[in-house]
Write an enzyme that holds these catalytic residues in place. Structure first.
Site, PDB file in Angstrom:
ATOM      1  N   SER A 100       0.728  -1.227  -0.029  1.00 14.70           N
ATOM      2  CA  SER A 100       0.052  -0.198   0.037  1.00 14.70           C
ATOM      3  C   SER A 100       0.968   1.349   0.036  1.00 14.70           C
ATOM      4  O   SER A 100       1.985   1.231   0.520  1.00 14.70           O
ATOM      5  CB  SER A 100      -0.748   0.052   1.316  1.00 14.70           C
ATOM      6  OG  SER A 100      -1.379   1.244   1.277  1.00 14.70           O
ATOM      7  N   TYR A 148      -1.695  -0.363  10.672  1.00 12.29           N
ATOM      8  CA  TYR A 148      -1.734  -0.513   9.512  1.00 12.29           C
ATOM      9  C   TYR A 148      -0.762  -0.246   8.385  1.00 12.29           C
ATOM     10  O   TYR A 148      -0.242  -0.989   7.587  1.00 12.29           O
ATOM     11  CB  TYR A 148      -3.051  -0.060   8.663  1.00 12.29           C
ATOM     12  CG  TYR A 148      -3.275  -0.544   7.566  1.00 12.29           C
ATOM     13  CD1 TYR A 148      -3.663  -1.724   6.964  1.00 12.29           C
ATOM     14  CD2 TYR A 148      -3.249   0.679   6.448  1.00 12.29           C
ATOM     15  CE1 TYR A 148      -3.853  -2.069   5.604  1.00 12.29           C
ATOM     16  CE2 TYR A 148      -3.418   0.317   5.083  1.00 12.29           C
ATOM     17  CZ  TYR A 148      -3.649  -1.045   4.779  1.00 12.29           C
ATOM     18  OH  TYR A 148      -3.989  -1.373   3.329  1.00 12.29           O
TER      19      TYR A 148
END
Ligand code: NDP
Ligand code: 8X3
Length: 249
Positions: A136, A149
């Site tokens: 990501s 995250y």
């Protein structure tokens, strides 16, 4: 010769779109996830000769082992591993975060990914296959509430690049794909709120699971002498800049 992919997180979003894109180009897919009915729907849509449903929680190593051991012969020759299963839980600042949420993200996004990769490396090396991991942009550009995250995705981005180094000379190709905002169930899972999910995507023309699936397909079908190391992609509407300054009033 029919090529075989092992796609984690195939019950929704990027993974589901990836199975469709690969099968459309003649690949066979082992499609994994916890939601059995969604995998069965993929089989009904694409065919049992093309999609093997594999229901397990990636955090359960015994279940992962059993799933790999039970692959029928047609699906054992894995040419491509798509490390996609993952999630974010919570958007709280670290000082308010729920430790169970943090553990879930580490177990899913980090621990499960490295275990599965290690277990499939022998067949991937034997077949001079490929590994594509969905990291990501959060692994490169942090944002408030991203905490664990973002850390897990920094790990994913770097672990994938590190694999490329270790696999040098084996013929295995390794690519880290690092998306920005993709409209999937991700934000619903993250926030638990359909409203929050709708609000995030509204009017922003986000990327779709199909956009990322087509990128995965493109990487997977490149000639065997070509390795794309990493790809970072975002919707035009999203920016990675924006350092904020907190001011005393
Ligand atoms: P979705 O929520 O739509 O899909 C997530 C997939 O992961 C589901 O198939 C889910 O399957 C699977 N999964 C989650 N936890 C587990 C588990 N414990 N065991 C097995 N499977 C699991 O999200 P996306 O498609 O958007 O996410 C895919 C990947 O893309 C993730 O790694 C995410 O971090 C990454 N990503 C997403 C972005 C976005 O904006 N959407 C941006 C950048 C990266 P099931 O629930 O059935 O088990
Ligand atoms: C930013 C990417 O993975 O934090 O849109 O959702 S992620």
């Amino acid at each position: 010769m029919t090529r075989t992919a092992f796609v984690t997180g195939a019950t929704a979003g990027i993974g589901e779109a990836t199975v469709r894109a690969l099968v459309d180009k003649g690949w066979r897919c082992v499609a994994t996830g916890r939601r059995k009915e969604r995998l069965e729907a993929l089989v009904a849509e694409l065919g049992a000769d093309k999609v093997l449903p594999c229901v397990f929680d990636v955090r359960d190593e015994a279940a992962m082992d059993a799933a790999i051991a039970s692959l029928p012969e047609d699906f054992t020759g894995i040419d491509l591993l798509v490390n996609n299963a993952g999630l974010a839980q919570g958007l709280s600042p670290a000082q308010e975060a729920n430790l169970d949420d943090w553990q879930t993200m580490i177990d899913t996004n980090v621990t499960a990914m490295v275990k599965l990769t290690r277990k499939l490396l022998p067949v991937l090396i034997e077949r001079k296959g490929a590994i594509i991991a969905i990291g990501s942009v959060a692994g490169s550009y942090v944002y408030p509430g991203g905490n664990v995250y973002a850390g897990s995705k920094a790990f994913a981005n770097h672990f994938t690049l590190a694999l490329r180094a270790d696999l040098h000379g084996t013929g295995v190709r390794v690519t880290s794909i690092e998306p920005g905002m993709v409209e999937t169930e991700f934000t619903l899972v993250r926030t638990g709120s359909q409203q929050a999910s709708d609000d995030l995507y509204r009017g922003s023309d986000p990327m779709t699971g199909e956009d990322i699936a087509n990128t995965i397909l493109w990487v997977a079908e490149l000639p065997p002498h070509l390795n794309i190391n990493r790809i970072e992609l975002m919707p035009v509407s999203q920016d990675f800049a924006g350092f904020r300054v907190a001011r005393e009033s």
